[in-house]
Write an enzyme that holds these catalytic residues in place. Structure first.
Site, PDB file in Angstrom:
ATOM      1  N   GLU A   3       4.696  13.570  -2.124  1.00  0.00           N
ATOM      2  CA  GLU A   3       4.999  12.292  -2.805  1.00  0.00           C
ATOM      3  C   GLU A   3       6.392  12.318  -3.433  1.00  0.00           C
ATOM      4  OE1 GLU A   3       4.183  11.567  -6.668  1.00  0.00           O
ATOM      5  OE2 GLU A   3       2.851  13.260  -7.028  1.00  0.00           O
ATOM      6  N   LYS A  47      -4.012  15.220 -14.161  1.00  0.00           N
ATOM      7  CA  LYS A  47      -3.045  15.610 -15.185  1.00  0.00           C
ATOM      8  C   LYS A  47      -3.708  15.723 -16.563  1.00  0.00           C
ATOM      9  CE  LYS A  47      -0.047  12.590 -13.762  1.00  0.00           C
ATOM     10  NZ  LYS A  47      -0.234  12.436 -12.326  1.00  0.00           N
TER      11      LYS A  47
HETATM   12  N1  PSU Z   1       1.793  14.967 -10.418  1.00  0.00           N
HETATM   13  C1  PSU Z   1       2.816  15.598 -11.051  1.00  0.00           C
HETATM   14  N2  PSU Z   1       3.797  14.792 -11.594  1.00  0.00           N
HETATM   15  C2  PSU Z   1       3.792  13.411 -11.440  1.00  0.00           C
HETATM   16  C3  PSU Z   1       2.717  12.776 -10.734  1.00  0.00           C
HETATM   17  C4  PSU Z   1       1.753  13.621 -10.261  1.00  0.00           C
HETATM   18  O1  PSU Z   1       2.823  16.834 -11.171  1.00  0.00           O
HETATM   19  O2  PSU Z   1       4.720  12.747 -11.893  1.00  0.00           O
HETATM   20  C5  PSU Z   1       2.702  11.270 -10.526  1.00  0.00           C
HETATM   21  C6  PSU Z   1       1.955  10.949  -9.232  1.00  0.00           C
HETATM   22  O3  PSU Z   1       2.832  10.196  -8.412  1.00  0.00           O
HETATM   23  C7  PSU Z   1       0.759  10.134  -9.651  1.00  0.00           C
HETATM   24  C8  PSU Z   1       1.295   9.420 -10.865  1.00  0.00           C
HETATM   25  O4  PSU Z   1       0.331   9.273  -8.642  1.00  0.00           O
HETATM   26  O5  PSU Z   1       2.023  10.471 -11.520  1.00  0.00           O
HETATM   27  C9  PSU Z   1       0.170   8.821 -11.688  1.00  0.00           C
HETATM   28  O6  PSU Z   1       0.681   7.748 -12.420  1.00  0.00           O
HETATM   29  P1  PSU Z   1      -0.292   6.676 -13.101  1.00  0.00           P
HETATM   30  O7  PSU Z   1      -1.052   7.471 -14.109  1.00  0.00           O
HETATM   31  O8  PSU Z   1       0.621   5.637 -13.698  1.00  0.00           O
HETATM   32  O9  PSU Z   1      -1.158   6.143 -12.000  1.00  0.00           O
END
Ligand code: PSU
Ligand code: MN
Length: 308
Positions: free
Chosen positions: A27, A159
Site C-alpha cells: 500500500e 494498529k
Molecule cells: N499500517 C501502518 N501505517 C499506516 C497504515 C497502516 O503501519 O499508515 C494506514 C493504512 O493505509 C490503513 C490506514 O488502511 O492507515 C487506516 O486508516 P483509517 O483508520 O483512517 O481507515
C-alpha cells in the site's frame, strides 16, 4: 472486469501475473501519511527489495493522475513520498480520484480493492485499520473490505491506536479468518501480544497457502488475515507504549482531529513522544511482513504451477 480502462499495471507486474509468478501488493498510504520523511521513501524501496529477494514481484499501488496504478517505478514512488498534495484515498474516494485525475495514496481498503481487480492474491501492510476508541463510532473502511475481498492480507494485527477487542469482535462477526503466523495470539502492532485470540496458528507459508486454497474451494469470500508479530528486537515495551499512546490520544482530542486524519496524527504523535521507538517498530514490522507475504506468494504460485 470492466474497470480495466483505469487500471494501469506496470510491465514487471503484468509479466509476473501472466506467467503465474508470485506478486505481492504493497500500500502507499503508509508511505505518504504513515511514515515521516526520509524514512518513508527508504522503507518503500526496502519493502520492494525484500519482496524481490524472496523471488516475488512487488506491486506498490497508488492513484496517479487518476489512474489506478499497480506497480510503481522509482519516480512514481518518489512522488508519493515527497509531494505535498498526495491525498489519502479509501474506496469511497476512488471514483473521485479517477474522475478528478488526482494523485493519491491508497489505504489497506483501496489497495485490496485495486489489487484484487488486478489479479493479485497476496498483500502486505503494517497494521490494518479497525474500530477506533471513543464513542463515535469511527470504524475503518479497511474492515468491510476485509470482509468482502478474498485475498491474503499479511499484517501485525490492527494498529494499537484502535480499540483492539472491538476490532477483534468485528472480524469475528464478519467472518474474517485470523491466522497467527508462528504465534498463538493476535499481535498488537508495536507489541507481540494483545491477549486476543487467533482462529488458527500456521507455522509455514505452505500451511497458509493450503488454508487459502481451502477457503476458495469452499467459496468463503472474505480475506485471510495473516497476523505476524513485530520482530522482538523492535518491540516497544508495554508500559512505555501505553503512556505514549495515552498522551497521543489526549492530544488528538485536544486538537479535535477527526476522519481520515486520526490515524496519521496518532502515528506521528507516538513516534515523537517515543523518540522514534514506535517508528523503528513500524518499519521493522513492515519489512518482516513483506518478507512473509513474499514467501506465501511464492508458495501459492508453486502450488498452482503444480496443477495440470
Ligand atoms: N499500517 C501502518 N501505517 C499506516 C497504515 C497502516 O503501519 O499508515 C494506514 C493504512 O493505509 C490503513 C490506514 O488502511 O492507515 C487506516 O486508516 P483509517 O483508520 O483512517 O481507515
Ligand atoms: Mn475513520
Amino acid at each position: 472486469m470492466d474497470n480495466t480502462e483505469f487500471l494501469q499495471t506496470n510491465r514487471d507486474v503484468a509479466a509476473a501475473l501472466s506467467d503465474h509468478r508470485p506478486v505481492v501488493a504493497l500500500e502507499s498510504t503508509v508511505i505518504a501519511h504513515g511514515l515521516p520523511r526520509p524514512q518513508n521513501i527508504e522503507t518503500a524501496e526496502r519493502l520492494e527489495q525484500i519482496v524481490r529477494a524472496e523471488g516475488a514481484t512487488p506491486a506498490t499501488i497508488a492513484v496517479l493522475d487518476g489512474m489506478l496504478c499497480v506497480g510503481l517505478d522509482r519516480p512514481q514512488l518518489d512522488q508519493i513520498a515527497t509531494r505535498q498534495d498526495i491525498k489519502k484515498l479509501s474506496v469511497r474516494d476512488l471514483a473521485i480520484g479517477v474522475a478528478h485525475k488526482w494523485n493519491g495514496a491508497t489505504t489497506v481498503a483501496s489497495t485490496m480493492w485495486i489489487a484484487h481487480r488486478a489479479g493479485i492474491k497476496v498483500f502486505a501492510t503494517g497494521g490494518v485499520g479497525g474500530v477506533h476508541r471513543g464513542s463515535l463510532p469511527d470504524v475503518s473502511a479497511d474492515l468491510p473490505q476485509l470482509a468482502q475481498i478474498p485475498m491474503i492480507v499479511v499484517c501485525s494485527g490492527a494498529k494499537i491506536v484502535l480499540d483492539l477487542p472491538a476490532t477483534r469482535e468485528w472480524l469475528e462477526t464478519n467472518s474474517i479468518t485470523v491466522v497467527g503466523y508462528q504465534c498463538d495470539e493476535m499481535p498488537a502492532f508495536y507489541s507481540q501480544t494483545s491477549g486476543l485470540p487467533i482462529d488458527v496458528r500456521c507455522d509455514t507459508p505452505e500451511e497458509v497457502a493450503h488454508l487459502f486454497a481451502t477457503q476458495r474451494h469452499l467459496d468463503v469470500r472474505s480475506a485471510l488475515l495473516v497476523t505476524v508479530p513485530v520482530p522482538s528486537d523492535a518491540e516497544v515495551e508495554q508500559s512505555f507504549l501505553n503512556k505514549v499512546l495515552e498522551d497521543s490520544l489526549a492530544q488528538a482530542e485536544r486538537d479535535q482531529i477527526s476522519g481520515r486524519n486520526v490515524t496519521p496524527f496518532l502515528l506521528a504523535q507516538m513516534s515523537q513522544r517515543s523518540d522514534g521507538a514506535t517508528l523503528r517498530a513500524n518499519i521493522a514490522l513492515l519489512e518482516n511482513n513483506a518478507r512473509v507475504a513474499a514467501q506465501i506468494a511464492a508458495t501459492l504460485s508453486s502450488v498452482s504451477e503444480a496443477r495440470p
